[in-house]
Structure formats: C-alpha cells, structure tokens
Design an enzyme around this catalytic site. Sequence first.
Site, short mmCIF file in Angstrom:
data_model
loop_
_atom_site.label_atom_id
_atom_site.label_comp_id
_atom_site.label_asym_id
_atom_site.label_seq_id
_atom_site.Cartn_x
_atom_site.Cartn_y
_atom_site.Cartn_z
N ALA A 182 0.84 -1.21 0.00
CA ALA A 182 0.00 0.00 0.00
C ALA A 182 0.87 1.26 0.00
O ALA A 182 1.97 1.25 0.59
CB ALA A 182 -0.91 -0.01 1.22
N PRO A 183 0.43 2.32 -0.69
CA PRO A 183 -0.87 2.49 -1.35
C PRO A 183 -0.95 1.90 -2.75
O PRO A 183 -2.02 1.90 -3.34
CB PRO A 183 -1.01 4.01 -1.42
N ASP A 264 9.67 -3.19 0.17
CA ASP A 264 9.70 -1.75 0.44
C ASP A 264 9.17 -1.55 1.86
O ASP A 264 7.98 -1.35 2.07
CB ASP A 264 8.84 -1.02 -0.59
N CYS A 317 12.44 4.86 2.03
CA CYS A 317 12.52 6.29 1.73
C CYS A 317 13.22 7.00 2.89
O CYS A 317 12.86 8.12 3.26
CB CYS A 317 11.15 6.89 1.42
#
Length: 737
Positions: A182-183, A264, A317
């Site tokens: 998600a997203p 991720d 990130c």
Amino acid sequence: MGRKNRPRQRAQQNRDGRAEGKRSRDDAGWGAGYSEIIKENKLFEHYYTELKIVPEGEFEEFMQAMREPLPATMRITGYKSHAKEILHTLKEKYFKEVQDLEVDGQKIEAPQPLSWYPDELAWHTNLSRKILRKSPLLEKFHQFLVSETESGNISRQEAVSMIPPLLMKIEPQHKILDMCAAPGSKTAQLIEMLHSDMDIPFPEGFVIANDVDNKRCYLLVHQAKRLNSPCIMVVNHDASSIPRLYFDQDGKKDILFYDRILCDVPCSGDGTMRKNIDVWKKWTTSNSLQLHGLQIRIAVRGVEQLAVGGRMVYSTCSLNPIEDEAVIAALLEKSEGALELADASADLPGLKYMPGITSWKVMTKEGQWFSDWSEVLKSRHTQIRPTMFPPTDPEKLASMKLERCMRILPHHQNTGGFFVAVLVKKAPMPWNRRYPKSTEVLAPAEELQMGECPADAPVEAVEGESPCSVCSSPPPPKKMKLFGFKEDPFVFLTEDDPIFPPVQAFYDLSPDFPKLNVLTRTHEGKKRHLYMVSKELRNVLLNNSERMKVINTGVKIWSRNTDGEQFGCAFRLAQEGVYTLCPYIRARILNISVEDVKVLLTQENPFLSKLGDDAHNQAKKLGMGSIVLRYLPDPKDLNAPQCPIDLCGWRGKTSIRAFVPRNERLHYLRMVGVEVFCDKQGKRNDGSTEIPEGSAEGLSQEADLLEQEGEEMEQNGSESNANGPEPIGSTCDGSAS
C-alpha cells in the site's frame, strides 16, 4: 447577544483561516500548506553531517533541496498498447502549448522526462496549483492529467518510488510478491511490466500484493482496479510472518517460491521531508532504532520465500544507514553466502546516486554516539542492537560489497531521498540447509503441520520458514487473526455450470476459453457478476484459502442483465474485462472507424444510420444485445490512433450505445482527436475546445447518462458491498469512476 453570536464569529474565523490556508497552498506549490512549520532540525543536520552520506562540500545544497517543494511527477502506464498514443498526445499537444506559455509575465517551464526512466514514460514538472488555475491551457492540461489518472493511463507517483520495480527485471512468467504494497503505485508498475506484451491476455506470472493494514489494502484495490488485470491478488497479512503458500505442480503440492520480491519496508521516511513537512519537527534517531528490528524481520521473511536465482529489491525512503546498510549487512551475515548484493549500476543509465557506505555510527535521540556494540551500556541493549553496527571484521565487510547499495540524494536530480539494494539468492537459507537430504518424497503438504520438522525432508521441501533455536525447524505459528471486513467468498465455476452454454453460444467463445478461471462472489442465489483470474492465481487461491486472507482478485468480464435473456444471453460484457475476454470472442463484434468512435462516444444513443456505411451494414446483421465495438488501426493513416480499441456496447432495436465509464470515454475521445475540456462549472468551454458538432449532449450530461445506463441495464443493482469493495476491475459500467 454577544454570546449568541460567538459561534457564528468563530465559524467565520474558521472559514477565513481555511481560505487563507488554501491561498498559501496555492502560492507555495505542490505539497505546500505547512508554512507554520519551520524547516529546521538541528539534530537532523548534526546527524547526517557526522555520518558523511553527502559528498564533501554539498551539504548546504543538500539541505536547501530538502527545504524546497517536491516536483510533481507522473508515469504513463506502460503495459497498455496505447501508452505511446498517450505519450504522443502529451508531447505534441499539451507540452508544446505549455512550452510557449507565459503567466503573469513569467515563462512556464515545460514538463521534462526523467532521464533514467525507459522510453520517456515518466515526467516531472514544477507547475504549482496557483499557476494551473491561472491559464485555460494549463487548466486543460490539469483536467487531462486527472481524467487519465482516473482511467489508469497515467499514474501520479514520486520519481524515486519508480526505481525499485525497474531494478527487479520482471518478465511475464515471473511470480512476484510485493510485501508492503500500500498504497500501490509500485504494485501498479509491477502489473504493467507483467503485461508488457498485450498479445498475451494471461501472462504465466502474477503479482501478490500484501499489506498489514486492512484499510490500506483497499487503496491497493483501487490502484489495481484501474489496470484491469486478471493476474493480481491483494492479501492482508503481517509481512514479517506472511504465510508460506502452496500450489499444485505436476500432480503434487509444492511450496510457492517467488521469482521476484519487492521489500519496500516501513521506515522513518526522512527522505520524504520535501512532501511530508511534519517530518521536520518529528524527526529523531529513535524512529530508526525502533524500526530496525521490524525491517530485518520483514527482509528475512522475504528472502525465505524467494526462489534460488530470484531477485529481491529492498528499499526505504530513509537516508539513515541504520535502516539501510545495517539491515542489508545483517541479512548478508545471516545468509552465510546464500545471498549476494547485485551490481545494479548499469541498469538505469542517467540515474545519479551515491554508493552504499561501509562505516557508520549509532546515535541516540539525546545525541550520544556509539561506534561499536561494545560501547553500548547494558541499560540501552533493548534500544540498540548489535545488527545496527557495521561488521567489525574488515574481510567480512569487504566481501559484502555494501558499496553496491544505492542512495539517491535530493539535490542531485531534484527528487526525494531514497535507498535501494538488489539481492540475488544463490542458495537456500542456511537454517533450511541443515535438514538432511533424502531421496524419499515428502508427505503431501496438507498433511504437514506448520512447524513440523520431518527428519527425512529434502531441502527444497521445507525452505520458507524461520528457524527455531532447537532443531532449525520453523516455530509453531500463532493462530491467524483476521481483522477488518469479512470478505465475500471466491467461488470458481465448474466447466458444466449452466451459465456457460448460453454465454458460449451467444458470443461464440473459442474452445480454449478457460472456463475454470471464471469465478463469482456468492455461493447462493443468482450470479450477478462474473470475474476472471489467470490459471496460476486460481491454483494459488484453491490451495491456500485457509492460509491467507484474500481481499481482492479477478477482473470483471460479464454482468447480469435481465433484459438480455430474451435475446439469448443473460450476461452483458463489462468494459473492465474486455481486453482480457476479447481474444476468445468470435461473434458479436462490430468493426468501426475513427468517425464511428466519435459518434458512439459523444452521442447518447445514436441511430444505426449515424454510423459509417460499413459499420451500419454490419450492425443490421447483428441481433439485439451486448456487442464488442472494435477499432483496428490503419498503418497508412498516421493521423488516426495506431493501436486497437475495444469498447463494450449494446445493439438496440434501432440504435446502438457504447457502455464505457466516463473517464475512459474521455480518454478514447482524446485518442481519436476530440479535445475535451470543461470549465469550472463542468460545462463545455466553446472558446477553447474543438468538439465536433453534436457532441455536447454526450459530454455535458455524461454522469447522468451513465447512471441511466446502469439503471436500465442492471435493474437489480450491483452486488451488496456491505462486506467491503467489489473485486478488482469491478467499477460499475453505469457510473462515473
């Protein structure tokens, strides 16, 4: 009196404040509206100055870039055959108009392609909301982007977020797991790559997209729904303990290992300061220290489920080595040579990045530094762990090749901050290798209890679970807890289901039509919608219904239409699944021209006589009911779209109608050269559009028309949505999406 008026005064003040906030957002550009937050964090600057992740002499430039708003970036979806048509429209029309435009005496900077993204399919722009509203041409550009995004042809996505899927080197036959999906913008990329060859309606591969948050799973469904793929499944699990799945292969059950995994992981997000302004005031090193263990657990679970020879891309990130190189180093050390960092330096020419670092320190939120685990006080052992430090053995550290990791810094190419590493699995993980090899066949998987350690089990049969401390067997799992909506069941039809004979006869389905891949969402009553999945996903669904919580899968191909029964078939075609279904349909096809496309998409219910002579003659030979309206490109007419278009339609007694959702309708109109632009009141702007005569009735009342269509054609309504959203691709044809 004064007291009575106070609520009204406060309400007015609130409205004024909101208006002022809106003005400040418009003035500041994308991601603005946080003017009250000062973009300063001394601890952040001190930390990254000390770690030296930024080249010498560039730190001020780095910090300045972090304080600037992030450019807007968009990606043209690459798996649809008309991606080139969209790119052509953007470059030849909208970008050219913007290039020569001036607003308030200032020349507008035209959008630019991302130099490292293949085939110019990704672009970035610094246009702010305020500028977009000041010019009719820019307003048209903005409407184009919004409409194409809704129909799944353009995706708004941060530039650095596009990198991990590109490094996975996906092929149509790959089985892919997206662990923390998600997203869903990266998931959409994975689906596009799987469908890179549009001549293959069912690639052998598939994407399983997982997220731990039940509500965020429905964001995934929304993203995937726009791509109308039968090869995507959304599941809801904790990524650190995502269950091992099975599938039938050559008559026996095997463990499912993935060819590609995207890992991720959740992170502190300090690379997102340009768009998430709150990070400036909330950032401390404790965020990274708290997430480090979870990131390792998710990554370990990922490599356990990776096939030997497969690739896993780990990304965050965050710029913090505690979440980046430290996790990779811990993973490599645990693997004992089973994993290797791949050199991805040549995979994205034009991408600027910094190589991974091999030396870093750990800092507490109070600012205390530790260079080695031996320096950490026992009182801090619960917050700071040995895996947070680089390996002390120089030889071991060198063998890891951590410099192959990639850190993207914001000031190098005007992006967000990002970290990515590509891992290749060379052998089973060491805790799986401890099982003795045997020539005996493992008992059927369904007879094995999760956590058992059969002494004669071959290596390949038991890989996929984390070791326990006693005998390297998986620990006994906790009972799976289910949260959120209770989903409707996924019920596959049998080959002899009574639904098929009339459908097969009406549409003259080819003998190789995969009936077993068709499913519905109800055990009882009339089946209102039929969906389709790929053969491989069907295999996974049937063998793991008790092991996983499936949120959504399948693309809608047919919807029940009670009026259709009198014409021989109770099911009409659904636009979402038309490209999946069309290779098997041999009847009910009406070939149309570009002019016919314009008529069908701009007029509410045109008479057959409005079509060109060729299409008119074909239509007269067709009986009433659902049809496919097919445009095939003419290589000699370069002004017409150079890709095939399939639309769902209905042949009435004297007229014909296209059943296409609003945004897709606008998309196809643009493809055939019709400029569609509405003013702020939603009305057609005659001064700035060139819509052909007669098109106003179809466009200005589009939403009403499609609603009527849904009421007429599906009098029973859509399936109950009380238990969550409909399956992927199930947006009602009769409503604007």
